[in-house]
Design a protein around this motif. Sequence first.
Motif, PDB file in Angstrom:
ATOM      1  N   ALA A  91     -38.241 -22.128  27.856  1.00 10.38           N
ATOM      2  CA  ALA A  91     -39.101 -23.575  28.511  1.00 10.38           C
ATOM      3  C   ALA A  91     -40.800 -23.511  28.282  1.00 10.38           C
ATOM      4  CB  ALA A  91     -39.030 -23.835  29.732  1.00 10.38           C
ATOM      5  N   ASP A  92     -40.799 -22.190  28.382  1.00 14.13           N
ATOM      6  CA  ASP A  92     -42.506 -21.529  27.755  1.00 14.13           C
ATOM      7  C   ASP A  92     -42.658 -21.539  26.221  1.00 14.13           C
ATOM      8  OD1 ASP A  92     -44.766 -20.461  28.838  1.00 14.13           O
ATOM      9  OD2 ASP A  92     -44.617 -18.461  27.595  1.00 14.13           O
ATOM     10  N   LEU A  93     -41.466 -20.987  25.434  1.00  7.32           N
ATOM     11  CA  LEU A  93     -41.976 -21.070  23.381  1.00  7.32           C
ATOM     12  C   LEU A  93     -41.910 -22.716  23.131  1.00  7.32           C
ATOM     13  CD1 LEU A  93     -40.093 -18.145  22.473  1.00  7.32           C
ATOM     14  CD2 LEU A  93     -42.329 -18.750  22.876  1.00  7.32           C
ATOM     15  N   ARG A  94     -41.441 -23.579  24.084  1.00  8.87           N
ATOM     16  CA  ARG A  94     -41.560 -25.003  23.824  1.00  8.87           C
ATOM     17  C   ARG A  94     -40.166 -25.214  22.951  1.00  8.87           C
ATOM     18  NH1 ARG A  94     -47.314 -26.939  24.475  1.00  8.87           N
ATOM     19  NH2 ARG A  94     -47.879 -25.986  26.639  1.00  8.87           N
ATOM     20  N   ILE A  95     -39.192 -24.835  23.432  1.00  7.37           N
ATOM     21  CA  ILE A  95     -38.205 -24.868  22.339  1.00  7.37           C
ATOM     22  C   ILE A  95     -37.572 -25.752  22.302  1.00  7.37           C
ATOM     23  CG2 ILE A  95     -36.117 -24.318  21.396  1.00  7.37           C
ATOM     24  CD1 ILE A  95     -36.871 -21.247  21.671  1.00  7.37           C
ATOM     25  N   ASN A  96     -36.877 -27.601  21.989  1.00  5.98           N
ATOM     26  CA  ASN A  96     -36.597 -29.024  22.375  1.00  5.98           C
ATOM     27  C   ASN A  96     -36.563 -29.207  21.483  1.00  5.98           C
ATOM     28  OD1 ASN A  96     -39.553 -29.791  21.774  1.00  5.98           O
ATOM     29  ND2 ASN A  96     -40.037 -29.472  24.026  1.00  5.98           N
ATOM     30  N   VAL A  97     -35.869 -30.257  21.200  1.00  8.70           N
ATOM     31  CA  VAL A  97     -36.047 -31.635  19.965  1.00  8.70           C
ATOM     32  C   VAL A  97     -35.923 -31.830  19.230  1.00  8.70           C
ATOM     33  CG1 VAL A  97     -34.043 -33.607  19.319  1.00  8.70           C
ATOM     34  CG2 VAL A  97     -33.386 -31.922  21.189  1.00  8.70           C
ATOM     35  N   ALA A  98     -37.535 -32.194  20.429  1.00  8.44           N
ATOM     36  CA  ALA A  98     -38.768 -32.738  19.781  1.00  8.44           C
ATOM     37  C   ALA A  98     -39.280 -32.468  18.441  1.00  8.44           C
ATOM     38  CB  ALA A  98     -39.744 -32.539  20.709  1.00  8.44           C
ATOM     39  N   THR A  99     -38.814 -30.196  18.658  1.00 10.60           N
ATOM     40  CA  THR A  99     -39.840 -29.632  17.971  1.00 10.60           C
ATOM     41  C   THR A  99     -39.176 -29.433  16.236  1.00 10.60           C
ATOM     42  OG1 THR A  99     -39.840 -27.872  19.850  1.00 10.60           O
ATOM     43  CG2 THR A  99     -39.977 -26.851  17.289  1.00 10.60           C
ATOM     44  N   PHE A 100     -37.660 -29.575  16.330  1.00 10.71           N
ATOM     45  CA  PHE A 100     -36.696 -29.698  14.935  1.00 10.71           C
ATOM     46  C   PHE A 100     -37.463 -31.295  15.021  1.00 10.71           C
ATOM     47  CE2 PHE A 100     -34.874 -26.252  17.382  1.00 10.71           C
ATOM     48  CZ  PHE A 100     -35.210 -25.462  16.399  1.00 10.71           C
ATOM     49  N   VAL A 101     -37.356 -32.653  15.673  1.00 10.02           N
ATOM     50  CA  VAL A 101     -37.497 -33.913  14.747  1.00 10.02           C
ATOM     51  C   VAL A 101     -38.859 -33.365  14.295  1.00 10.02           C
ATOM     52  CG1 VAL A 101     -38.368 -35.885  15.730  1.00 10.02           C
ATOM     53  CG2 VAL A 101     -36.672 -34.919  17.077  1.00 10.02           C
ATOM     54  N   ASP A 102     -39.894 -32.996  14.714  1.00 10.39           N
ATOM     55  CA  ASP A 102     -41.624 -32.723  14.020  1.00 10.39           C
ATOM     56  C   ASP A 102     -41.311 -31.961  12.954  1.00 10.39           C
ATOM     57  OD1 ASP A 102     -42.382 -34.085  16.678  1.00 10.39           O
ATOM     58  OD2 ASP A 102     -43.067 -32.737  17.205  1.00 10.39           O
ATOM     59  N   GLY A 103     -40.219 -31.276  13.239  1.00 18.31           N
ATOM     60  CA  GLY A 103     -40.498 -30.287  11.428  1.00 18.31           C
ATOM     61  C   GLY A 103     -39.273 -30.645  10.162  1.00 18.31           C
ATOM     62  N   ALA A 104     -38.772 -32.145  11.606  1.00 16.70           N
ATOM     63  CA  ALA A 104     -37.630 -32.965   9.931  1.00 16.70           C
ATOM     64  C   ALA A 104     -38.191 -33.131   8.525  1.00 16.70           C
ATOM     65  CB  ALA A 104     -37.294 -34.169  10.392  1.00 16.70           C
ATOM     66  N   ALA A 105     -39.978 -33.680   8.537  1.00 18.52           N
ATOM     67  CA  ALA A 105     -40.483 -34.225   7.416  1.00 18.52           C
ATOM     68  C   ALA A 105     -40.626 -32.654   6.701  1.00 18.52           C
ATOM     69  CB  ALA A 105     -42.283 -34.688   7.990  1.00 18.52           C
ATOM     70  N   ARG A 106     -40.960 -31.646   7.224  1.00 16.51           N
ATOM     71  CA  ARG A 106     -41.131 -29.985   6.396  1.00 16.51           C
ATOM     72  C   ARG A 106     -40.048 -29.667   6.047  1.00 16.51           C
ATOM     73  NH1 ARG A 106     -44.700 -28.716  10.825  1.00 16.51           N
ATOM     74  NH2 ARG A 106     -43.169 -28.733  12.152  1.00 16.51           N
ATOM     75  N   ALA A 107     -39.068 -29.959   6.654  1.00 14.50           N
ATOM     76  CA  ALA A 107     -37.298 -29.364   6.062  1.00 14.50           C
ATOM     77  C   ALA A 107     -37.557 -30.363   4.973  1.00 14.50           C
ATOM     78  CB  ALA A 107     -36.591 -29.490   7.230  1.00 14.50           C
ATOM     79  N   ALA A 108     -37.277 -31.309   4.888  1.00 12.05           N
ATOM     80  CA  ALA A 108     -37.121 -32.601   4.049  1.00 12.05           C
ATOM     81  C   ALA A 108     -38.057 -31.748   2.422  1.00 12.05           C
ATOM     82  CB  ALA A 108     -37.193 -33.967   3.824  1.00 12.05           C
ATOM     83  N   GLU A 109     -39.153 -32.091   2.626  1.00  9.27           N
ATOM     84  CA  GLU A 109     -39.649 -31.100   1.487  1.00  9.27           C
ATOM     85  C   GLU A 109     -39.524 -29.690   1.137  1.00  9.27           C
ATOM     86  OE1 GLU A 109     -45.079 -29.769   0.769  1.00  9.27           O
ATOM     87  OE2 GLU A 109     -43.741 -30.406   2.489  1.00  9.27           O
ATOM     88  N   PHE A 110     -39.073 -29.161   2.368  1.00  5.99           N
ATOM     89  CA  PHE A 110     -38.234 -27.961   1.892  1.00  5.99           C
ATOM     90  C   PHE A 110     -37.136 -27.617   0.688  1.00  5.99           C
ATOM     91  CE2 PHE A 110     -35.348 -23.596   2.790  1.00  5.99           C
ATOM     92  CZ  PHE A 110     -36.050 -23.120   2.386  1.00  5.99           C
ATOM     93  N   ALA A 111     -35.764 -28.850   1.342  1.00  3.70           N
ATOM     94  CA  ALA A 111     -34.703 -28.952   0.423  1.00  3.70           C
ATOM     95  C   ALA A 111     -35.447 -29.647  -0.634  1.00  3.70           C
ATOM     96  CB  ALA A 111     -34.106 -29.945   1.318  1.00  3.70           C
ATOM     97  N   GLU A 112     -36.749 -30.740  -1.323  1.00  3.71           N
ATOM     98  CA  GLU A 112     -36.307 -30.869  -2.012  1.00  3.71           C
ATOM     99  C   GLU A 112     -37.421 -29.807  -3.712  1.00  3.71           C
ATOM    100  OE1 GLU A 112     -39.521 -33.623  -2.004  1.00  3.71           O
ATOM    101  OE2 GLU A 112     -38.410 -35.009  -0.852  1.00  3.71           O
ATOM    102  N   ARG A 113     -38.425 -28.269  -3.038  1.00  5.33           N
ATOM    103  CA  ARG A 113     -38.617 -27.824  -3.523  1.00  5.33           C
ATOM    104  C   ARG A 113     -37.397 -26.797  -3.815  1.00  5.33           C
ATOM    105  NH1 ARG A 113     -43.881 -25.584  -0.915  1.00  5.33           N
ATOM    106  NH2 ARG A 113     -44.206 -24.634  -3.300  1.00  5.33           N
ATOM    107  N   THR A 114     -36.097 -26.804  -3.132  1.00  8.76           N
ATOM    108  CA  THR A 114     -35.395 -25.691  -3.282  1.00  8.76           C
ATOM    109  C   THR A 114     -33.998 -26.217  -3.764  1.00  8.76           C
ATOM    110  OG1 THR A 114     -35.094 -25.004  -1.025  1.00  8.76           O
ATOM    111  CG2 THR A 114     -33.866 -24.148  -1.952  1.00  8.76           C
ATOM    112  N   PHE A 115     -33.869 -27.189  -3.613  1.00  8.68           N
ATOM    113  CA  PHE A 115     -32.482 -27.758  -5.311  1.00  8.68           C
ATOM    114  C   PHE A 115     -33.153 -28.672  -5.952  1.00  8.68           C
ATOM    115  CE2 PHE A 115     -31.330 -27.043  -0.721  1.00  8.68           C
ATOM    116  CZ  PHE A 115     -29.852 -26.704  -0.866  1.00  8.68           C
ATOM    117  N   PRO A 116     -32.527 -28.105  -7.428  1.00  8.62           N
ATOM    118  CA  PRO A 116     -31.378 -27.549  -7.133  1.00  8.62           C
ATOM    119  C   PRO A 116     -31.455 -26.458  -7.545  1.00  8.62           C
ATOM    120  CG  PRO A 116     -32.114 -28.551  -9.239  1.00  8.62           C
ATOM    121  CD  PRO A 116     -33.368 -28.618  -7.999  1.00  8.62           C
ATOM    122  N   LEU A 117     -31.001 -25.136  -6.947  1.00  7.90           N
ATOM    123  CA  LEU A 117     -31.169 -23.126  -6.568  1.00  7.90           C
ATOM    124  C   LEU A 117     -31.381 -23.484  -8.546  1.00  7.90           C
ATOM    125  CD1 LEU A 117     -28.230 -22.579  -3.834  1.00  7.90           C
ATOM    126  CD2 LEU A 117     -30.935 -23.069  -3.900  1.00  7.90           C
TER     127      LEU A 117
END
Length: 560
Positions: free
Chosen positions: A32-58
């Motif tokens: 809880a103190d590290l604030r690991i929750n669903v919101a953390t990954f929801v907020d990171g969805a945009a960064r994940a999508a950008e990461f995928a665009e820069r990664t694929f095609p391999l």
Amino acid sequence: MTERLAARPSTGSTAAMVVLLALLATAVWAFADLRINVATFVDGAARAAEFAERTFPLDFPPPGEILRLCGQTLAIVVLATLLSTILSVPLALLAAANTTPARSARFGARALIVVARAVPDVVLAIVFVRVFGIGALTGVLAMGLHSIGMIGKMYADAIEQIDDGPPTALRATGATRLQQIAGGVLPPVLPAFVAVGLHRLDINLRVSVVLGFVGVEGIGYAIAESLRVLDYQRGIALALVVLGLCIVVELISGAIRTALLGRGERTRFARKPAPRNDEELGVDADLTRDPRLRSAAALVEGLVSPPWTARRISSTAYGLVTALVVVASMSASGVAPLELLGALPRVVAGLGLFFPPDGGGILALLFAELLVTIKIALAATLIGVVLSLPIGALAARNVAPSPQIAQAARLVILTIRGIPELILAIVFVVITGLGEVAGAVALGVGAVGLLGKLVADSLEEVDPGPERALTATGATRTQVFFAATVPAGVRALVAHVLYLLDTNIRAATLLGIVGAGGIGFYLLNASRVLEFGVVTTILLMVFCTVMLVELLAIWLRGRF
């Protein structure tokens, strides 16, 4: 009334349960103190999508380049594992109580093993890069010396668990101590020695990726160079190659371990009560029945050529293949035996750079970051337990509803096990940003590969008697699992969870190399700027923390 009193838990068991609940509460607090929750990954969805665009095609390298990198990496890993195995055997013999009566010698050997385990291979690699430069030799020495911490301990434990009969029989016939070891100690533990070495080979293959970030040649170095210039297409493609390579090596080494040990061989060399007199020993009778004693007696008499049985033929074949692999590894890595031996004295000089310890003026900050590292490890352990228990249970053949489900769960565990934690950390750093969350989640997901396998193996090894008895009374599969399987395996499960916490503390220390938070950042930074006194201080802090966890684990195992 007597039966009710006997059924009550002892004071020690109650205290152990309280400690476990306190650890669980602390892990939940850290999560809880590290604030690991669903919101953390929801907020990171945009960064994940950008990461995928820069990664694929391999962007995979040409096949020839992939083969060269894989061959170079495997060569370094094989030589490192071989070096640690060769150095661990005499250390293990000195550390085992049944081969070294002198307590001072045992303590010194155990201390060397603990020190080898305490100093991270990444730190050793950084020091050796300074001494030997970038190259294969640095990786061989760093992984080889660090692996002694695991291999030496497991070898010593295996030696202490052998049957006392063969060495006692040899001693009764007038054999020297060396003959007792060669004829009565090493033969029964040789299969376990090989199995431990193969297991360490798997670990070193994943470690080689981490060492690539500090200058060790191979596929890890290629990944580091790609990520350094933000070429995710090439870096992630190479990471997938590592995953495939780890899975292939795991499957091959697993098949060899199974062929050497067989099912149920773990208890083969369990210690038996020592004989009280020569008649009870029955040397003559045992020599006619026990093939290990016949071989031992033949050694004493100078007859060292046992018959060519199927087992000896297979062992000889394994030996020839191993020799060819070692020769090929030396050729591919460019590390010659004389060069390796000549480098060992310089290693001692390099290790001298670590003394004396020094706080570097940031001792208070280091303690604060150590607390962060412990929080990362606790949160990661909680995540790992939550994910691993169901997957590990489904991977156990005596628990899974069908063999197909057990095989699928084993495949999931094997796949996750093949992904180096550093690669997971890089992915989660991209998704969640720099900091502790990425480190905790990466270690938590990666724990499935370790804890899931340990859980599955522990559940498969429980005594089947209670399970069969409950099944015969008409109990459902779920009732059998919770009433018979889990209680029988709980002691091993507790030990495995604490081992995971121990592992996560050391792993969390190293994830600072990619910005995953904790004291690891200061450890790697001090190593790079050659502040080795600060490195020693950090290592001592981590070592004391890990030792406290180890002592707690020993105490808990004794109370259950």
